[in-house]
Design a protein around this motif. Structure first.
Motif, mmCIF file in Angstrom:
data_model
loop_
_atom_site.group_PDB
_atom_site.id
_atom_site.type_symbol
_atom_site.label_atom_id
_atom_site.label_comp_id
_atom_site.label_asym_id
_atom_site.label_seq_id
_atom_site.Cartn_x
_atom_site.Cartn_y
_atom_site.Cartn_z
ATOM 1 N N GLN A 116 -43.956 -10.005 22.261
ATOM 2 C CA GLN A 116 -45.039 -9.117 22.912
ATOM 3 C C GLN A 116 -45.461 -7.947 22.110
ATOM 4 O OE1 GLN A 116 -43.813 -8.672 27.267
ATOM 5 N NE2 GLN A 116 -41.957 -9.767 26.724
ATOM 6 N N ILE A 117 -44.397 -6.986 21.327
ATOM 7 C CA ILE A 117 -44.627 -6.200 20.542
ATOM 8 C C ILE A 117 -45.724 -6.599 19.245
ATOM 9 C CG2 ILE A 117 -43.734 -4.254 19.025
ATOM 10 C CD1 ILE A 117 -41.470 -4.387 20.878
ATOM 11 N N ILE B 80 -34.547 -10.715 22.934
ATOM 12 C CA ILE B 80 -35.049 -10.083 21.703
ATOM 13 C C ILE B 80 -36.097 -10.440 21.031
ATOM 14 C CG2 ILE B 80 -34.393 -8.987 19.464
ATOM 15 C CD1 ILE B 80 -31.586 -8.504 20.803
ATOM 16 N N ILE B 81 -36.164 -11.957 20.896
ATOM 17 C CA ILE B 81 -37.434 -12.424 20.549
ATOM 18 C C ILE B 81 -38.593 -12.332 21.039
ATOM 19 C CG2 ILE B 81 -38.263 -14.738 19.761
ATOM 20 C CD1 ILE B 81 -36.141 -13.934 17.847
ATOM 21 N N ALA C 166 -35.709 -3.724 31.326
ATOM 22 C CA ALA C 166 -36.365 -2.510 31.419
ATOM 23 C C ALA C 166 -36.119 -1.514 32.531
ATOM 24 C CB ALA C 166 -37.763 -3.094 31.221
ATOM 25 N N GLY C 167 -36.086 -0.427 32.352
ATOM 26 C CA GLY C 167 -36.017 0.640 33.196
ATOM 27 C C GLY C 167 -34.673 0.856 34.097
ATOM 28 N N LEU C 168 -33.671 -0.030 33.657
ATOM 29 C CA LEU C 168 -32.263 -0.120 33.969
ATOM 30 C C LEU C 168 -31.432 0.910 32.909
ATOM 31 C CD1 LEU C 168 -31.865 -3.389 35.424
ATOM 32 C CD2 LEU C 168 -32.260 -1.312 36.784
ATOM 33 N N PRO C 169 -30.353 1.484 33.458
ATOM 34 C CA PRO C 169 -29.636 2.186 32.392
ATOM 35 C C PRO C 169 -28.839 0.946 31.673
ATOM 36 C CG PRO C 169 -28.700 2.332 34.745
ATOM 37 C CD PRO C 169 -30.079 1.823 34.825
ATOM 38 N N ASP C 170 -28.171 1.332 30.416
ATOM 39 C CA ASP C 170 -27.437 0.270 29.800
ATOM 40 C C ASP C 170 -26.115 0.105 30.578
ATOM 41 O OD1 ASP C 170 -29.237 -0.267 27.810
ATOM 42 O OD2 ASP C 170 -28.709 1.151 26.376
ATOM 43 N N PHE D 175 -39.380 -0.341 22.587
ATOM 44 C CA PHE D 175 -38.718 -1.690 22.280
ATOM 45 C C PHE D 175 -37.973 -2.186 23.541
ATOM 46 C CE2 PHE D 175 -35.540 -4.831 21.373
ATOM 47 C CZ PHE D 175 -36.206 -5.640 20.310
ATOM 48 N N LYS D 176 -37.287 -1.034 24.249
ATOM 49 C CA LYS D 176 -36.252 -1.790 25.128
ATOM 50 C C LYS D 176 -36.865 -1.807 26.720
ATOM 51 C CE LYS D 176 -34.354 2.934 26.779
ATOM 52 N NZ LYS D 176 -33.156 3.648 26.610
ATOM 53 N N ARG D 177 -38.519 -1.281 26.552
ATOM 54 C CA ARG D 177 -39.363 -1.579 27.905
ATOM 55 C C ARG D 177 -39.746 -3.052 27.961
ATOM 56 N NH1 ARG D 177 -42.549 3.192 26.319
ATOM 57 N NH2 ARG D 177 -44.469 1.759 26.262
#
Ligand code: IPE
Ligand code: IPE
Ligand code: MG
Length: 256
Positions: free
Chosen positions: A157-158, A151-152, A184-188, A177-179
């Motif tokens: 990056q953001i 997350i950090i 990234a790109g995968l389902p939870d 954010f989740k990208r």
């Protein structure tokens, strides 16, 4: 709920499989200790559980499997145990890569693995590159992974994008954010399994498991097998997932 059912494969609804299963593979050390063996013996035994679980998930047609192999906190362990785990990873890849590739499995790594020992980095790179175009199950290996660290890194990056004027703070949302997460790109994950009876998350996928169903198994990882996995999937299928809404019959709770 009955736990005496022995053949879960006949009970599982193939139309209601979880898309993404995440597993905290725990209990190798305790399993070995009980047998008066060194902890490393437990880690080695855990490799066959991993093989069985990967094969079963891939056969069932699960789209994504994530396994927690080494956490950012596991560096606190004795040096010898860490080196053993690192060499086991290399051994796992060397032994299994051919078959994983033949089964169309796409290997990805969650975590900052660039600072691992060179042999581990090479093995990981080889596995990731060789399987990159595969269309079958995604196998995420979480290694040197910590959810807070993930997350950090996303926030950094953001923040850089904002600083460079490419992004307005009010445009930051969940989808953006989740990208920046490793997933990234995968389902939870919809099902999170932890073995060995510990009922905690230990810094695994904190963002991604917001609505995962949790399943804690008392079985030590070296004893976890196909049948235990099928049992977890069956239990998952008995859950009423509401995502904050109401269930299908319009009742807020199943006892209403
Ligand atoms: C899980 O087993 C493997 C890793 C964390 C790498 P443990 O080594 O944590 O085993 P226990 O929890 O001490 O029994
Ligand atoms: C979590 O297990 C990490 C992995 C399975 C790789 P740990 O054994 O490290 O977790 P704690 O220390 O019991 O919370
Ligand atoms: Mg443990």
């Amino acid at each position: 709920m009955s736990h005496t059912i022995s053949n879960y494969s006949q009970l599982i609804d193939m139309d209601k499989l979880p898309q993404h299963i995440a597993i905290i593979m725990d209990g190798n050390g305790r399993w070995a200790k009980k047998r008066f063996m060194p902890r490393t013996f437990g880690h080695r035994a855990g490799m066959s559980s991993l093989k069985q679980v990967v094969e079963t998930c891939s056969e069932l047609g699960i789209s994504c499997l994530t396994v927690f192999a080494f956490s950012t906190e596991n560096w606190k362990r004795p040096h010898d145990e860490i080196s053993y785990l690192m060499s086991l990873l290399v051994e796992y890849i060397n032994k299994e890569l051919k078959e994983l590739h033949q089964n169309g499995i796409h290997i990805k790594v969650l975590g900052d693995y660039r600072n691992l020992p060179p042999a581990s980095v090479q093995a990981i790179d080889k596995a990731v590159q060789k399987t990159a175009a595969n269309q079958g199950m995604v196998l995420n290996i979480a290694i040197n992974y910590g959810a807070r660290d993930e997350i950090i890194k996303a926030v950094q990056q953001i923040a850089t994008q904002v600083k460079q004027g490419q992004l307005e703070p009010e445009d930051i949302n969940e989808y953006h954010f989740k990208r920046f997460l490793y997933t990234a790109g995968l389902p939870d994950p919809d099902l999170l399994i932890r073995t060995a009876g510990e009922m905690r998350i230990s810094n695994f996928l904190l963002w991604q498991i917001a609505y995962a169903e949790l399943w804690f198994s008392p079985v030590m990882w070296p004893e976890f097998n196909r049948e235990e996995l099928l049992k977890a999937i069956w239990e998952f299928q008995q859950r009423d997932r509401r995502f904050g809404g109401l269930n299908v019959d319009g009742q807020g709770d199943s006892y209403a």
